[in-house]
Design a protein around this motif. Structure first.
Motif, PDB file in Angstrom:
ATOM      1  N   ASN A  23      43.484  33.162  55.667  1.00 11.83           N
ATOM      2  CA  ASN A  23      42.529  34.217  55.996  1.00 11.83           C
ATOM      3  C   ASN A  23      41.334  33.709  56.785  1.00 11.83           C
ATOM      4  OD1 ASN A  23      42.973  37.119  54.570  1.00 11.83           O
ATOM      5  ND2 ASN A  23      43.970  35.508  53.372  1.00 11.83           N
ATOM      6  N   GLU A 195      46.099  37.123  46.385  1.00 10.88           N
ATOM      7  CA  GLU A 195      45.589  38.226  47.202  1.00 10.88           C
ATOM      8  C   GLU A 195      44.339  38.839  46.576  1.00 10.88           C
ATOM      9  OE1 GLU A 195      48.741  41.013  47.696  1.00 10.88           O
ATOM     10  OE2 GLU A 195      49.993  39.652  48.889  1.00 10.88           O
ATOM     11  N   SER A 199      40.805  39.081  48.516  1.00 11.49           N
ATOM     12  CA  SER A 199      40.255  40.398  48.783  1.00 11.49           C
ATOM     13  C   SER A 199      38.858  40.548  48.194  1.00 11.49           C
ATOM     14  CB  SER A 199      41.187  41.477  48.212  1.00 11.49           C
ATOM     15  OG  SER A 199      40.663  42.761  48.412  1.00 11.49           O
ATOM     16  N   LYS A 203      34.524  41.911  49.442  1.00  8.74           N
ATOM     17  CA  LYS A 203      34.247  43.279  49.005  1.00  8.74           C
ATOM     18  C   LYS A 203      32.999  43.306  48.122  1.00  8.74           C
ATOM     19  CE  LYS A 203      38.889  45.220  49.263  1.00  8.74           C
ATOM     20  NZ  LYS A 203      38.538  46.095  50.377  1.00  8.74           N
ATOM     21  N   LEU A 285      41.290  46.454  45.231  1.00 10.86           N
ATOM     22  CA  LEU A 285      41.493  45.277  46.076  1.00 10.86           C
ATOM     23  C   LEU A 285      42.678  45.414  47.022  1.00 10.86           C
ATOM     24  CD1 LEU A 285      40.882  42.607  43.278  1.00 10.86           C
ATOM     25  CD2 LEU A 285      39.216  43.534  44.904  1.00 10.86           C
ATOM     26  N   GLN A 286      43.292  46.583  47.041  1.00 15.77           N
ATOM     27  CA  GLN A 286      44.440  46.864  47.923  1.00 15.77           C
ATOM     28  C   GLN A 286      45.549  45.817  47.757  1.00 15.77           C
ATOM     29  OE1 GLN A 286      41.093  47.110  49.865  1.00 15.77           O
ATOM     30  NE2 GLN A 286      41.211  48.998  48.682  1.00 15.77           N
TER      31      GLN A 286
END
Length: 298
Positions: A23, A195, A199, A203, A285-286
């Motif tokens: 990322n 993930e 995430s 956020k 957090l999708q």
């Protein structure tokens, strides 16, 4: 972002580190002197710094000029003669990391706890994880806490509950099942855990939150063993061992590294490991729901 990671050489830590690098983050891995070096070209971009987890001064020096700390260090088995206990690693270690982060002016912290951590916990593991969470909540840092259930997936070295069960099923002519086998579990993919950490870093809504991480389905301990046997193409021949008998065996032999389970781990297995609200993490957090599979756990 520049991310400082403790426990990045562990089973889950290697996957989280890979995701952070993918990322676009710069990662510093804090490891013990002469500790495990992470293999694989995908992780060679990480900078490695050696130091003592309990030395606040060395932690502070290493943390300077970082934007966030990802604290993953944990144990599932104590070695008292070596000074490796739940309270020392989970409580004292976390307190040292928090003190260092404050002194190094690192504003953000992502903390690895465990599903089952609570103030009235019976197991030493869950008790110490809860106390570490309390340190985090009182730290004044912008924190996010994660409580994963049983983690499955390829991962790196270190404790992997599903891989240990798979090894047992492959080698044993029969499959020992502790108790009735009806204990409910909610296995979560190591990729989902990674993930979630990545995430949450970006956020603002994740600050101050505690997320339970579980997979999309609940399975019993016996069902998990049956799925493992099917994946190994072995007949499932369970032999149930009463919990009191297993507890006596663990009391007698848990200090031996070859013995597969401790009294503390038996207590946690008897309790089960199911989220009260796994959906919130997926929504906030999708995250991708990844069903439990055995092939990826070996």
């Amino acid at each position: 972002m520049r991310i400082f990671v403790t426990g990045g050489t562990g089973y889950v830590g290697q996957v989280i580190t890979r995701h952070l690098l993918a990322n676009g983050h710069e990662v510093t891995l804090f490891i013990r002197p002469h500790g495990v070096r992470i293999p694989g070209p995908a992780l060679h971009q990480a900078q490695v710094v050696e130091g003592d987890l309990f030395d606040i001064h060395s932690l502070t020096r290493a943390m300077k000029r970082h934007d966030a700390v990802v604290h993953l260090v944990g144990i599932i088995r104590e070695q008292p003669r070596r000074g490796i206990t739940m309270s020392r690693v989970h409580e004292e270690g976390t307190f040292a990391v928090l003190q260092a982060a404050a002194q190094a002016s690192v504003p953000r912290l992502l903390h690895m706890s465990a599903l089952g951590a609570r103030p009235n916990a019976v197991s030493s593991y869950h008790k110490s994880k809860w106390k570490a969470e309390e340190f985090v909540r009182r730290s004044g840092l912008a924190y996010t806490i994660f409580r994963p259930s049983v983690v499955f997936g390829p991962g790196g070295p270190g404790p992997n509950f599903v891989a240990q069960l798979t090894d047992l099923v492959r080698k044993a002519p029969i499959v020992p099942v502790i108790g009735s086998g009806d204990t409910p579990l909610q296995p979560v993919s190591v990729e989902t855990v990674a993930e979630a950490f990545c995430s949450a870093l970006t956020k603002e809504s994740a600050v101050g939150q505690t997320y339970e991480l579980g997979g999309p389905a609940v399975v019993t301990y016996a069902e998990m063993l049956r799925m493992i046997a099917a994946a190994c193409r072995k007949p499932f021949r369970p032999v149930h061992i009463p919990l009191p008998c297993m507890r006596l065996l663990a009391l007698a032999f848990q200090r031996l590294p070859q013995f597969p389970i401790t009294v503390d781990q038996l207590q946690m297995l008897a309790e089960g490991n199911v989220c009260s609200d796994a959906a919130r993490a997926y929504a906030d957090l999708q995250l991708r729901p990844i069903p439990f599979t055995v092939a990826d756990s070996t």
